[in-house]
Design an enzyme around this catalytic site. Sequence first.
Site, PDB file in Angstrom:
ATOM      1  N   SER A   1       0.863  -1.183   0.000  1.00 55.22           N
ATOM      2  CA  SER A   1       0.000   0.000   0.000  1.00 55.22           C
ATOM      3  C   SER A   1       0.892   1.222   0.000  1.00 55.22           C
ATOM      4  CB  SER A   1      -0.890   0.013   1.243  1.00 55.22           C
ATOM      5  OG  SER A   1      -1.542   1.272   1.395  1.00 55.22           O
TER       6      SER A   1
ATOM      7  N   TYR B   1      -1.398  -0.808  10.290  1.00 54.74           N
ATOM      8  CA  TYR B   1      -1.528  -1.049   8.857  1.00 54.74           C
ATOM      9  C   TYR B   1      -0.323  -0.492   8.110  1.00 54.74           C
ATOM     10  CZ  TYR B   1      -3.572  -1.064   4.164  1.00 54.74           C
ATOM     11  OH  TYR B   1      -3.815  -1.281   2.827  1.00 54.74           O
TER      12      TYR B   1
END
Length: 263
Positions: free
Chosen positions: A150, A166
């Site tokens: 990501s 995350y």
Amino acid sequence: MTRTVQQLFDLTGKTALVTGGSRGLGLQMAHALGEAGAKIMLSSRKAGDLEEAAGDLQAAGIDARWIAADCSREEDIRRLAEQTFERMGDVDILVNNAGAAWGAPAEDHPVEAWDKVMNLNVRGYFILSQLVAKRSMIPRKAGRIVNIASIAGLGGNPPEMNTLAYNTSKGAVITFTQALACEWGKYGINVNAICPGFFPSRMTKGTLERIGEDKLAQNAPLRRLGDDEDLKGITLLYASDAGKHITGQWLAVDGGVSVVTGG
């Protein structure tokens, strides 16, 4: 004689295992691989979602099957690998996509939530990659592993995002990709990562509602979020012979957000 572009991107006769493949980015990537000729094994936690997704692929003329498994649990990962080999034979392409996020200020972030994110987003990628490589890719000296990271893994986020675990996990995925590519290149295994930006999905629903889709889109030079086609091209490049000389790399697919933020 050199191959044509169409031949380089052709995946006829290949088998791909896609985790987190029942919806969103995983299903989009499964479509890309299947449309290029690969047989697809989908996996995620929920059988109902998988049955629907496999039906969607089959309606498009793609050979698709599914196995329900929780990739944060080692026993499930081992079962997924074994059943895939039993039902599909060798795995040529592994897409590690199953993932989780958790929003909380760092000072109040629950340790159990940290462990949940890291177990699925990092540990699960490692275990499944190891199982698939040792059984199928290393003996044949060939394979493609595509890890979904990501742009959150490239650095920090605005304070309102509160996604410490995350971000940390996706940064680890990028380094995991680079280190694994260095180790397994001698076996003919290419390992690369995709770093998506914001795509509307169940995982990003809370962020989109809190910050606003329009505001997030305005942060991108292309002034939009990702759509149902935007990961298809890079997935096929990494998975096919068109990308056979690419390994250890990551690419942001984010409309240019990471360029603005300096990621």
